[in-house]
Motif scaffolding. Structure first.
Motif, PDB file in Angstrom:
ATOM      1  N   LEU A 195       0.830  -1.211   0.000  1.00 12.21           N
ATOM      2  CA  LEU A 195       0.000   0.000   0.000  1.00 12.21           C
ATOM      3  C   LEU A 195       0.863   1.258   0.000  1.00 12.21           C
ATOM      4  O   LEU A 195       0.512   2.257  -0.628  1.00 12.21           O
ATOM      5  CB  LEU A 195      -0.929  -0.016   1.217  1.00 12.21           C
ATOM      6  CG  LEU A 195      -1.952  -1.158   1.202  1.00 12.21           C
ATOM      7  CD1 LEU A 195      -2.720  -1.228   2.512  1.00 12.21           C
ATOM      8  CD2 LEU A 195      -2.921  -0.981   0.039  1.00 12.21           C
ATOM      9  N   PHE A 196       1.988   1.212   0.708  1.00 12.42           N
ATOM     10  CA  PHE A 196       2.921   2.341   0.667  1.00 12.42           C
ATOM     11  C   PHE A 196       3.440   2.546  -0.754  1.00 12.42           C
ATOM     12  O   PHE A 196       3.584   3.677  -1.228  1.00 12.42           O
ATOM     13  CB  PHE A 196       4.098   2.120   1.633  1.00 12.42           C
ATOM     14  CG  PHE A 196       3.813   2.520   3.053  1.00 12.42           C
ATOM     15  CD1 PHE A 196       3.343   1.601   3.973  1.00 12.42           C
ATOM     16  CD2 PHE A 196       4.012   3.821   3.483  1.00 12.42           C
ATOM     17  CE1 PHE A 196       3.070   1.977   5.296  1.00 12.42           C
ATOM     18  CE2 PHE A 196       3.753   4.204   4.793  1.00 12.42           C
ATOM     19  CZ  PHE A 196       3.280   3.279   5.704  1.00 12.42           C
ATOM     20  N   ALA A 197       3.721   1.448  -1.438  1.00 10.18           N
ATOM     21  CA  ALA A 197       4.205   1.535  -2.818  1.00 10.18           C
ATOM     22  C   ALA A 197       3.130   2.142  -3.723  1.00 10.18           C
ATOM     23  O   ALA A 197       3.430   2.966  -4.597  1.00 10.18           O
ATOM     24  CB  ALA A 197       4.608   0.151  -3.320  1.00 10.18           C
ATOM     25  N   LEU A 198       1.888   1.745  -3.498  1.00  9.51           N
ATOM     26  CA  LEU A 198       0.776   2.288  -4.274  1.00  9.51           C
ATOM     27  C   LEU A 198       0.656   3.791  -4.052  1.00  9.51           C
ATOM     28  O   LEU A 198       0.506   4.576  -4.993  1.00  9.51           O
ATOM     29  CB  LEU A 198      -0.519   1.582  -3.848  1.00  9.51           C
ATOM     30  CG  LEU A 198      -1.745   1.763  -4.727  1.00  9.51           C
ATOM     31  CD1 LEU A 198      -1.474   1.248  -6.126  1.00  9.51           C
ATOM     32  CD2 LEU A 198      -2.934   1.017  -4.122  1.00  9.51           C
ATOM     33  N   TYR A 199       0.747   4.201  -2.784  1.00  8.65           N
ATOM     34  CA  TYR A 199       0.698   5.623  -2.447  1.00  8.65           C
ATOM     35  C   TYR A 199       1.822   6.367  -3.149  1.00  8.65           C
ATOM     36  O   TYR A 199       1.601   7.417  -3.757  1.00  8.65           O
ATOM     37  CB  TYR A 199       0.807   5.802  -0.933  1.00  8.65           C
ATOM     38  CG  TYR A 199       0.889   7.249  -0.487  1.00  8.65           C
ATOM     39  CD1 TYR A 199       2.094   7.942  -0.518  1.00  8.65           C
ATOM     40  CD2 TYR A 199      -0.239   7.915  -0.021  1.00  8.65           C
ATOM     41  CE1 TYR A 199       2.174   9.263  -0.119  1.00  8.65           C
ATOM     42  CE2 TYR A 199      -0.165   9.233   0.395  1.00  8.65           C
ATOM     43  CZ  TYR A 199       1.045   9.899   0.343  1.00  8.65           C
ATOM     44  OH  TYR A 199       1.122  11.216   0.740  1.00  8.65           O
ATOM     45  N   ALA A 200       3.028   5.808  -3.076  1.00 13.88           N
ATOM     46  CA  ALA A 200       4.194   6.484  -3.653  1.00 13.88           C
ATOM     47  C   ALA A 200       4.028   6.672  -5.164  1.00 13.88           C
ATOM     48  O   ALA A 200       4.343   7.738  -5.710  1.00 13.88           O
ATOM     49  CB  ALA A 200       5.460   5.678  -3.358  1.00 13.88           C
ATOM     50  N   SER A 201       3.508   5.661  -5.833  1.00 15.34           N
ATOM     51  CA  SER A 201       3.387   5.764  -7.281  1.00 15.34           C
ATOM     52  C   SER A 201       2.304   6.770  -7.670  1.00 15.34           C
ATOM     53  O   SER A 201       2.485   7.569  -8.588  1.00 15.34           O
ATOM     54  CB  SER A 201       3.112   4.407  -7.911  1.00 15.34           C
ATOM     55  OG  SER A 201       1.955   3.834  -7.379  1.00 15.34           O
ATOM     56  N   TYR A 202       1.179   6.789  -6.961  1.00 13.71           N
ATOM     57  CA  TYR A 202       0.129   7.758  -7.268  1.00 13.71           C
ATOM     58  C   TYR A 202       0.546   9.171  -6.885  1.00 13.71           C
ATOM     59  O   TYR A 202       0.178  10.142  -7.555  1.00 13.71           O
ATOM     60  CB  TYR A 202      -1.181   7.389  -6.571  1.00 13.71           C
ATOM     61  CG  TYR A 202      -1.982   6.357  -7.324  1.00 13.71           C
ATOM     62  CD1 TYR A 202      -2.487   5.238  -6.688  1.00 13.71           C
ATOM     63  CD2 TYR A 202      -2.234   6.500  -8.678  1.00 13.71           C
ATOM     64  CE1 TYR A 202      -3.217   4.281  -7.371  1.00 13.71           C
ATOM     65  CE2 TYR A 202      -2.966   5.565  -9.382  1.00 13.71           C
ATOM     66  CZ  TYR A 202      -3.453   4.453  -8.721  1.00 13.71           C
ATOM     67  OH  TYR A 202      -4.176   3.522  -9.410  1.00 13.71           O
ATOM     68  N   ARG A 203       1.330   9.298  -5.837  1.00  8.25           N
ATOM     69  CA  ARG A 203       1.808  10.621  -5.438  1.00  8.25           C
ATOM     70  C   ARG A 203       2.736  11.191  -6.511  1.00  8.25           C
ATOM     71  O   ARG A 203       2.740  12.391  -6.792  1.00  8.25           O
ATOM     72  CB  ARG A 203       2.542  10.571  -4.104  1.00  8.25           C
ATOM     73  CG  ARG A 203       2.815  11.974  -3.605  1.00  8.25           C
ATOM     74  CD  ARG A 203       3.581  12.068  -2.318  1.00  8.25           C
ATOM     75  NE  ARG A 203       3.801  13.485  -2.030  1.00  8.25           N
ATOM     76  CZ  ARG A 203       3.144  14.161  -1.110  1.00  8.25           C
ATOM     77  NH1 ARG A 203       2.249  13.558  -0.359  1.00  8.25           N
ATOM     78  NH2 ARG A 203       3.396  15.442  -0.916  1.00  8.25           N
TER      79      ARG A 203
END
Lengths: 199, 91
Positions: free
Chosen positions: A27-35
């Motif tokens: 989920l952190f990776a998902l956040y980072a990519s969308y950010r």
């Protein structure tokens, strides 16, 4: 219980916590990519999070971690009743955290900052803002679920202390439950900057 | 001072340190730090997590396998997040 078996249980608990950390890592990776894809939308959306609530929640969980660690220390010197009292404080901290979190969710939902297709904010119409809040509810919701499980474990430990099942020399269950609680705290330590501090 | 009292003090001072780091993190987030904001915030979070792991979770006495699990998890998290960010950046 033999020292070898206790060591095996501790190791198993650490491996379990490592696997739980990997769950959040995705989920952190998902956040980072969308950010990366919507930097300004994420920045505007993060400004809607209520700073003092996030900070208060962080302090509450840190205090609760202290009382968990202190409860274990108290059991190790034979002060089981004081340990039960410390764990009751942990439960109060957990309840405060949930109250603040649900209160903040309520405020956001009232402003149309809802997850997924329910998102309806005129102030932040961008797709990035909608994604931010979807991730916000998903990640803080998953964390809250872990917290509730932690509270059930702590509550069970309070009962076991009262029943004499956890005592000096027989505190492995409390130790393992304490590890889980501290893990929940550590996850929040990284969720807090993610949604509240990084502008 | 007994071992128990010494341990209690260690727990308490760690809590004070964690609270101080939290307040510092919050105050720093109120001032414009530009691109350094994220590394500062997560750096402080990492320090706090280490304090919790070492003092509250007593990871040092948990054995080599526990250490290994924690280190491998951290490495995989960094790989996953870092790799994803690089992938998105170079699309």
């Amino acid at each position: 219980m033999t020292p070898a078996r206790a060591h095996a249980y501790r190791t198993g608990m650490w491996i379990f916590l490592a696997s739980e950390a990997l769950l959040f890592a995705g989920l952190f990776a998902l956040y980072a990519s969308y950010r990366r894809e919507y930097p300004s939308d994420f920045e505007l959306a993060a400004a809607k999070d209520i700073g003092w609530m996030g900070a208060a929640n962080t302090l509450v969980l840190l205090v609760s971690s202290f009382f968990v660690a202190w409860a274990i220390a108290l059991v190790r010197v034979g002060r089981e009743r004081a340990a039960a009292g410390a764990l009751l404080i942990v439960l109060v901290c957990g309840a405060i955290f949930l109250a603040l979190k649900l209160g903040e969710w309520r405020i956001h939902l009232g402003e149309g900052l809802a997850p997924g297709p329910a998102y309806a904010s005129d102030e932040l119409p961008g797709r990035g803002a909608a994604l931010f809040f979807s991730l916000y509810y998903l990640m803080t919701g998953l964390h809250a679920l872990h917290l509730v499980i932690g509270m059930i474990i702590v509550g069970a430990c309070v009962y076991a202390l009262a029943a004499g099942r956890i005592a000096r020399g027989r505190d492995l269950v409390l130790e393992l439950g304490g590890l889980y609680w501290h893990f929940v705290d550590v996850i929040w330590l990284f969720l807090w900057p993610l949604f509240y501090l990084v502008r | 001072m007994t071992d128990h009292a010494s341990h209690d003090r260690r727990l308490l001072f760690t809590l004070f340190g964690l609270v101080a780091l939290t307040v510092t993190s919050y105050l720093l987030a109120q001032v414009p730090t530009g691109p350094a904001g994220a590394p500062i915030a997560f750096g402080i979070a990492a320090v706090k997590a280490c304090l919790v792991a070492v003092v509250f979770m007593e990871v040092r006495s948990a054995g080599t396998a526990a250490w290994g699990a924690a280190v491998v998890a951290i490495l995989f998290i960094l790989l996953l997040v870092g790799g994803t960010v690089v992938d998105v950046a170079y699309r």
